[in-house]
Design an enzyme around this catalytic site. Sequence first.
Site, PDB file in Angstrom:
ATOM      1  N   ASN A 177      -9.542 -15.602   7.840  1.00  0.00           N
ATOM      2  CA  ASN A 177     -11.034 -14.157   8.118  1.00  0.00           C
ATOM      3  C   ASN A 177     -10.688 -14.466   6.449  1.00  0.00           C
ATOM      4  O   ASN A 177     -10.447 -13.901   4.912  1.00  0.00           O
ATOM      5  CB  ASN A 177      -9.360 -13.666   8.730  1.00  0.00           C
ATOM      6  CG  ASN A 177     -10.382 -11.689   7.928  1.00  0.00           C
ATOM      7  OD1 ASN A 177     -11.407 -12.033   8.018  1.00  0.00           O
ATOM      8  ND2 ASN A 177      -9.347 -10.663   8.852  1.00  0.00           N
ATOM      9  N   LYS A 180     -12.694 -11.718   5.062  1.00  0.00           N
ATOM     10  CA  LYS A 180     -13.011 -10.339   4.636  1.00  0.00           C
ATOM     11  C   LYS A 180     -14.008 -10.218   3.460  1.00  0.00           C
ATOM     12  O   LYS A 180     -14.946 -10.691   3.644  1.00  0.00           O
ATOM     13  CB  LYS A 180     -11.205  -9.708   4.223  1.00  0.00           C
ATOM     14  CG  LYS A 180     -10.220  -9.992   4.770  1.00  0.00           C
ATOM     15  CD  LYS A 180      -9.045  -9.567   4.668  1.00  0.00           C
ATOM     16  CE  LYS A 180      -7.830  -9.938   5.307  1.00  0.00           C
ATOM     17  NZ  LYS A 180      -6.558  -9.208   4.715  1.00  0.00           N
ATOM     18  N   HIS A 206      -9.657  -6.198  13.823  1.00  0.00           N
ATOM     19  CA  HIS A 206      -8.403  -6.079  13.547  1.00  0.00           C
ATOM     20  C   HIS A 206      -7.995  -4.689  12.376  1.00  0.00           C
ATOM     21  O   HIS A 206      -7.950  -3.422  12.786  1.00  0.00           O
ATOM     22  CB  HIS A 206      -9.894  -6.757  11.652  1.00  0.00           C
ATOM     23  CG  HIS A 206      -8.290  -7.234  10.341  1.00  0.00           C
ATOM     24  ND1 HIS A 206      -8.050  -7.100   9.754  1.00  0.00           N
ATOM     25  CD2 HIS A 206      -7.871  -8.491  10.364  1.00  0.00           C
ATOM     26  CE1 HIS A 206      -7.016  -7.824   9.095  1.00  0.00           C
ATOM     27  NE2 HIS A 206      -7.078  -7.920   9.225  1.00  0.00           N
ATOM     28  N   GLU A 241      -7.648  -3.898   9.611  1.00  0.00           N
ATOM     29  CA  GLU A 241      -8.454  -2.747   8.162  1.00  0.00           C
ATOM     30  C   GLU A 241      -9.657  -2.243   9.528  1.00  0.00           C
ATOM     31  O   GLU A 241      -9.526  -1.143   8.336  1.00  0.00           O
ATOM     32  CB  GLU A 241      -9.029  -3.730   7.785  1.00  0.00           C
ATOM     33  CG  GLU A 241      -7.470  -4.521   6.601  1.00  0.00           C
ATOM     34  CD  GLU A 241      -8.078  -5.981   5.785  1.00  0.00           C
ATOM     35  OE1 GLU A 241      -8.503  -6.073   5.932  1.00  0.00           O
ATOM     36  OE2 GLU A 241      -6.689  -6.510   5.619  1.00  0.00           O
ATOM     37  N   GLU A 245      -0.957  -9.843  14.132  1.00  0.00           N
ATOM     38  CA  GLU A 245      -1.051  -9.000  12.800  1.00  0.00           C
ATOM     39  C   GLU A 245      -0.070  -7.878  12.607  1.00  0.00           C
ATOM     40  O   GLU A 245      -0.664  -7.307  11.880  1.00  0.00           O
ATOM     41  CB  GLU A 245      -2.132  -9.120  12.250  1.00  0.00           C
ATOM     42  CG  GLU A 245      -3.393 -10.417  11.717  1.00  0.00           C
ATOM     43  CD  GLU A 245      -3.550 -10.800  10.951  1.00  0.00           C
ATOM     44  OE1 GLU A 245      -4.096 -11.370  10.570  1.00  0.00           O
ATOM     45  OE2 GLU A 245      -4.753 -10.166  11.430  1.00  0.00           O
ATOM     46  N   GLY A 302      -1.729  -9.493   3.334  1.00  0.00           N
ATOM     47  CA  GLY A 302      -1.657  -8.886   2.262  1.00  0.00           C
ATOM     48  C   GLY A 302      -0.679  -8.351   1.607  1.00  0.00           C
ATOM     49  O   GLY A 302      -1.289  -7.652  -0.168  1.00  0.00           O
ATOM     50  N   SER A 305       0.294 -12.860   5.626  1.00  0.00           N
ATOM     51  CA  SER A 305       0.537 -13.280   3.796  1.00  0.00           C
ATOM     52  C   SER A 305       0.856 -14.932   4.462  1.00  0.00           C
ATOM     53  O   SER A 305       1.733 -15.283   3.988  1.00  0.00           O
ATOM     54  CB  SER A 305       2.010 -12.768   3.289  1.00  0.00           C
ATOM     55  OG  SER A 305       0.891 -11.752   3.490  1.00  0.00           O
ATOM     56  N   GLY A 361      -6.033 -14.753   5.484  1.00  0.00           N
ATOM     57  CA  GLY A 361      -6.728 -13.794   4.921  1.00  0.00           C
ATOM     58  C   GLY A 361      -6.460 -14.486   3.012  1.00  0.00           C
ATOM     59  O   GLY A 361      -7.026 -15.453   2.823  1.00  0.00           O
TER      60      GLY A 361
HETATM   61  P1  PGA Z   1      -2.825 -12.159   4.505  1.00  0.00           P
HETATM   62  O1  PGA Z   1      -4.864 -11.329   5.176  1.00  0.00           O
HETATM   63  O2  PGA Z   1      -2.820 -13.422   5.228  1.00  0.00           O
HETATM   64  O3  PGA Z   1      -4.251 -11.682   3.208  1.00  0.00           O
HETATM   65  O4  PGA Z   1      -2.262 -11.514   4.717  1.00  0.00           O
HETATM   66  C1  PGA Z   1      -4.128 -11.711   7.293  1.00  0.00           C
HETATM   67  C2  PGA Z   1      -5.241 -11.217   8.065  1.00  0.00           C
HETATM   68  O5  PGA Z   1      -5.622  -9.860   7.657  1.00  0.00           O
HETATM   69  O6  PGA Z   1      -6.028 -11.218   8.797  1.00  0.00           O
END
Ligand code: PGA
Length: 238
Positions: free
Chosen positions: A9, A11, A93, A95, A164, A170, A202, A223
């Site tokens: 992803n 983003k 997601h 976000e 998640e 993140g 993460s 991500g």
């Molecule tokens: P991250 O994001 O690996 O940066 O924690 C994962 C995601 O939001 O899909």
Amino acid sequence: MPKTIIAANWKMNKTSSQAQEFITQLQKELESPDESDKEVIICPNDTLLHLFKDSGLNYGAQNMYSEEEGAFTGETSPLMLKELGCQYVIIGHSERRQYFGETNQSVNKKLKLALKHGLKPIFCVGETLEQREAGKTQQVVETQIKEGLYNLQATSYNLVIAYEPVWAIGTGKTAAPEQAQEVHAQIRALATSETSILYGGSVKPANISQLMAQKDINGALVGGASLDVESFIQIINY
Ligand code: PGA
């Protein structure tokens, strides 16, 4: 057996030239995707999707709108994604839920429309830190799944679920493999035995193998660590 999937992803990252450089490097380093037992999927920004068209890579969008066409300025419809060759679309997601007001109900509408148009959703669920600390993880995830999949009998076979935990996205704080497995087992009970359930939050080259050793973790949604081709390849080859 659920398929093993490693999905990126991106983003809101990478311009066309940066994406093209990544694609060229990834193509060089990956075996033929058809020969591998793992499916690798890239979910870039919509403006980059066309770069993947003849790349031989699997790809999908990070979101879509819940209507086919019309006066919805700034939105992208599943028909447009389909014509760009997307096989997948991330839906719900955290976000999107946090910053763009998505609810289980809007997620449900999007899941239905994606499936109608032959896009395979990567349906995201997960609790916030506050919800985990209040002992509500199971309840929150169960509600997200039941309301998200409302009126979608048996079609869960055609989607991927990503767990998640919001507090792990993140932040550098990965869920402990056993902690993730506990929630994955609860999700498995609500999905089919064929549904791939991915962990996200993460994921890095250093923790992927312990996560993948868990019974109900069938892959990862990555991500930050998917932006660098070397670290993404290390994750793919865990
Ligand atoms: P991250 O994001 O690996 O940066 O924690 C994962 C995601 O939001 O899909």
